[in-house]
Design a protein around this motif. Structure first.
Motif, PDB file in Angstrom:
ATOM      1  N   ARG A   1      11.838  19.261 -10.712  1.00  0.00           N
ATOM      2  CA  ARG A   1      11.198  20.176  -9.750  1.00  0.00           C
ATOM      3  C   ARG A   1      10.143  19.473  -8.896  1.00  0.00           C
ATOM      4  NH1 ARG A   1      11.806  23.814 -14.127  1.00  0.00           N
ATOM      5  NH2 ARG A   1       9.755  23.273 -14.958  1.00  0.00           N
ATOM      6  N   ARG A   2       9.458  18.489  -9.469  1.00  0.00           N
ATOM      7  CA  ARG A   2       8.394  17.820  -8.713  1.00  0.00           C
ATOM      8  C   ARG A   2       8.920  16.694  -7.824  1.00  0.00           C
ATOM      9  NH1 ARG A   2       4.174  17.724 -13.751  1.00  0.00           N
ATOM     10  NH2 ARG A   2       3.212  19.741 -13.372  1.00  0.00           N
ATOM     11  N   LEU A   3       9.998  16.042  -8.247  1.00  0.00           N
ATOM     12  CA  LEU A   3      10.541  14.936  -7.442  1.00  0.00           C
ATOM     13  C   LEU A   3      11.458  15.424  -6.321  1.00  0.00           C
ATOM     14  CD1 LEU A   3      11.498  12.232 -10.130  1.00  0.00           C
ATOM     15  CD2 LEU A   3       9.577  12.167  -8.533  1.00  0.00           C
TER      16      LEU A   3
ATOM     17  N   GLY B   1      15.414  11.475   1.970  1.00  0.00           N
ATOM     18  CA  GLY B   1      16.824  11.298   2.261  1.00  0.00           C
ATOM     19  C   GLY B   1      17.179  11.646   3.690  1.00  0.00           C
ATOM     20  N   LEU B   2      16.612  12.729   4.205  1.00  0.00           N
ATOM     21  CA  LEU B   2      16.900  13.129   5.591  1.00  0.00           C
ATOM     22  C   LEU B   2      16.358  12.111   6.587  1.00  0.00           C
ATOM     23  CD1 LEU B   2      16.259  16.983   5.403  1.00  0.00           C
ATOM     24  CD2 LEU B   2      18.447  15.830   5.846  1.00  0.00           C
TER      25      LEU B   2
ATOM     26  N   ALA C   1       1.395  15.474  -6.597  1.00  0.00           N
ATOM     27  CA  ALA C   1       1.377  14.703  -5.350  1.00  0.00           C
ATOM     28  C   ALA C   1       2.041  13.339  -5.538  1.00  0.00           C
ATOM     29  CB  ALA C   1      -0.059  14.530  -4.858  1.00  0.00           C
ATOM     30  N   GLY C   2       1.750  12.683  -6.665  1.00  0.00           N
ATOM     31  CA  GLY C   2       2.345  11.387  -6.939  1.00  0.00           C
ATOM     32  C   GLY C   2       3.852  11.465  -7.090  1.00  0.00           C
TER      33      GLY C   2
ATOM     34  N   GLY D   1       9.987  10.930  -2.377  1.00  0.00           N
ATOM     35  CA  GLY D   1      10.259  10.511  -1.002  1.00  0.00           C
ATOM     36  C   GLY D   1      10.799   9.096  -0.930  1.00  0.00           C
ATOM     37  N   VAL D   2      10.200   8.201  -1.714  1.00  0.00           N
ATOM     38  CA  VAL D   2      10.661   6.806  -1.749  1.00  0.00           C
ATOM     39  C   VAL D   2      12.073   6.725  -2.322  1.00  0.00           C
ATOM     40  CG1 VAL D   2      10.244   4.532  -2.767  1.00  0.00           C
ATOM     41  CG2 VAL D   2       8.319   5.891  -1.928  1.00  0.00           C
TER      42      VAL D   2
END
Length: 272
Positions: free
Chosen positions: A86-88, A96-97, A143-144, A150-151
């Motif tokens: 859920r957090r990632l 990805g987009l 947040a982390g 995202g990475v």
């Protein structure tokens, strides 16, 4: 576009193998698919640069199917860390987009192949060395994990893999047990694949010289055969993942990646 019977058999075997590996290692099968699809597309007279891009996009599309199949098997064993998923996931979709809609179309296929090879080599080395994380290290806060997602999503979009080559080492580095990391990586495969496939389909609409039956950068005949076969073996791989010792699982993961990284480096350099 009708495929030759021998090509259908080859793609079917590839699908069976990648489905098993998706369940076993949580890598979505992309690390195996991209090199082989690059080779197969080259035989179909697709130019080297475009072949790499189509292999990456088609590989990612198959992960939508293998991830569902393998994560069901892992979930039945209670191995998926849904709190991490859920957090990632939001960061994964955004990353990805950005990769598939923008950066992917701008980069040459040769550079993508070299990037694939280098990054996978790095991931394999980290896994093979099996460095022990600090006992006190834990998964970062919300947040982390959004940033990490995202990475993972961005890198996955550039190399056509389900993110396990980044997410599994990242989670084990944060003291998540390897079997939980593999299972959670399988669950992350679907949002990674969905976000990137949308980008590949839109970004490839205006590309010239695509083979028949292509949807953007995605080669639909190969997708159909590989996805059909891979969903059959993904649960078998997931079952095996819970029966292998941790160190052996990591060594299998790393050894596979080294060989495929070397092939893609060679293809990338040759296409420059």
């Amino acid at each position: 576009m009708m495929l030759e019977p021998l090509l259908i058999v080859e793609l079917g075997i590839l699908g069976l193998a990648t489905g098993f590996l998706a369940g076993l290692l949580g890598i979505g099968g992309g690390m195996l698919l991209v090199p082989f699809l690059t080779y197969i597309l080259g035989l179909q007279k697709v130019g080297p640069g475009l072949a790499v891009k189509m292999a990456i996009a088609t590989s990612m599309a198959t992960i939508m199917f293998t991830s569902i199949s393998s994560v069901r098997a892992h979930h039945r064993r209670g191995a998926v860390r849904w709190d991490i998923v859920r957090r990632l996931a939001p960061g994964i979709v955004a990353g990805g987009l950005v990769a598939s809609l923008g950066v992917f179309a701008l980069l040459k296929g040769a550079f993508l192949a070299i990037f694939f090879g280098l990054f996978v080599s790095f991931s394999a080395t980290q896994m093979f060395l099996d460095k022990k994380p600090a006992p006190s290290r834990q998964m970062p806060g919300t947040a982390g994990q959004l940033t990490a997602g995202g990475v993972i999503g961005f890198l996955s979009g550039l190399v056509g893999a389900g993110g396990g080559f980044v997410s599994v080492p990242f989670m084990t580095w944060c003291n998540v047990a390897i079997h939980n990391a593999v299972a959670t990586s399988a669950a992350l495969g679907f949002p990674i694949a969905l976000a990137n496939v949308v980008g590949y389909a839109i970004g490839g609409q205006s590309v010239a010289d695509l083979p028949p039956a292509s949807f953007g950068y995605i080669w639909l005949p190969a997708l159909a055969v590989i996805a059909t076969c891979s969903v059959l073996t993904a649960p078998l791989g997931a079952r095996a993942a819970h029966q292998l010792p941790v160190k052996q699982l990591k060594r299998i993961f790393a050894s596979l990646l080294f060989g495929l990284a070397a092939y893609m480096l060679w293809k990338g350099v040759a296409a420059l």
